[in-house]
Structure formats: structure tokens, C-alpha cells
Design a protein around this motif. Structure first.
Motif, PDB file in Angstrom:
ATOM      1  N   HIS A  58       0.850  -1.464  -0.488  1.00 14.48           N
ATOM      2  CA  HIS A  58      -0.209   0.248   0.094  1.00 14.48           C
ATOM      3  C   HIS A  58       0.601   1.697  -0.129  1.00 14.48           C
ATOM      4  O   HIS A  58       0.791   1.902   1.119  1.00 14.48           O
ATOM      5  N   TYR A  59       1.659   1.560  -0.793  1.00 15.19           N
ATOM      6  CA  TYR A  59       2.373   2.446  -0.703  1.00 15.19           C
ATOM      7  C   TYR A  59       1.792   3.844  -1.585  1.00 15.19           C
ATOM      8  O   TYR A  59       2.144   5.296  -1.439  1.00 15.19           O
ATOM      9  N   GLN A  60       0.704   4.022  -2.602  1.00 18.92           N
ATOM     10  CA  GLN A  60      -0.160   4.980  -2.913  1.00 18.92           C
ATOM     11  C   GLN A  60      -0.349   5.859  -1.473  1.00 18.92           C
ATOM     12  O   GLN A  60       0.614   7.132  -2.230  1.00 18.92           O
ATOM     13  N   ASP A  64       0.733   9.583  -2.533  1.00 16.28           N
ATOM     14  CA  ASP A  64      -0.211  10.820  -2.750  1.00 16.28           C
ATOM     15  C   ASP A  64       0.396  11.637  -2.016  1.00 16.28           C
ATOM     16  O   ASP A  64       0.319  12.954  -2.439  1.00 16.28           O
TER      17      ASP A  64
END
Length: 119
Positions: A58-60, A64
Motif C-alpha cells: 500500500h504505497y499509494q 499521493d
């Protein structure tokens, strides 16, 4: 006297969920953009947030937040890549030992550095 720009690093923790929230949270982002020139992304770049379960990345949210901050001239500092505080270590990691643990830690560090390189 009116201060037109910050002459020293002045930062805060921009919580990724709050920063990335819908337009109703514009005041939060606007306040950050106006008052700070450095930030961290809260817990969004910590391993337990990036990979709570093995292989589920879950890098997003962190990316962001970093991109939004940087687009407003705010420098972003990352977090530690590995943290041995027991309550912040995922259960799946606690079950690893020896070479498997070393390889997983090495992979996490290399992957996170590659994903965030240049930000």
C-alpha cells in the motif's frame, strides 16, 4: 514586518489519510501549504502501513501525500525503513527467522528505496 518566506526548516506531520481526503479537507491541506516548508507523512511510509499483510503493498497513500506536498514546494523527509518496536512489527514478520527474515527485510528496504527514489 511581514514574513514572505520561511528562512529555516519548519515542519509538521501530514497525516496521509487526512491530507489525501476529498475536497472537504481542503482547509487542512491549505494550512499545511501556507505554514510549513518541511513535512513527514505520518505513518504512511512505515512498514506496517505499507505492507500490513505479506505481499499486500500500500504505497499509494504515502506517494499521493508526498507528491501533493512536493507540488507545493514542501520538502518531505521519510521514516525509518525498519523498526524493531514490537507493537509496530506485523505478526507475519514476527514469524520469520534467520535467512528468511534477513531476505524479507532487505527486500523491503530495497523496494521502498526504489519506489520513493527521486521524490
Amino acid at each position: 514586518v511581514v514574513q514572505k518566506k520561511k528562512s529555516f526548516p519548519f515542519g509538521m506531520m501530514a497525516k496521509a489519510p487526512d491530507y489525501n481526503a476529498n475536497a472537504a479537507n481542503g482547509k487542512y491541506r491549505d494550512f499545511i501549504h501556507k505554514h510549513f516548508n518541511w513535512a513527514v507523512t505520518g505513518n504512511a511510509l512505515k512498514w506496517y502501513a505499507i505492507e500490513p499483510h505479506r505481499g499486500q503493498l500500500h504505497y499509494q497513500p504515502a506517494l499521493d501525500t508526498v507528491n501533493g506536498l512536493r507540488s507545493h514546494g514542501i520538502k518531505v523527509r521519510g521514516h525509518n525503513l525498519v523498526w524493531s518496536v514490537d507493537k509496530y512489527v506485523q505478526d507475519w514478520i514476527k514469524q520469520l527467522h534467520g535467512d528468511e527474515l534477513r531476505n524479507v527485510v532487505k527486500h523491503h528496504i530495497e523496494e521502498t528505496m526504489n519506489v520513493t527514489r527521486g521524490l
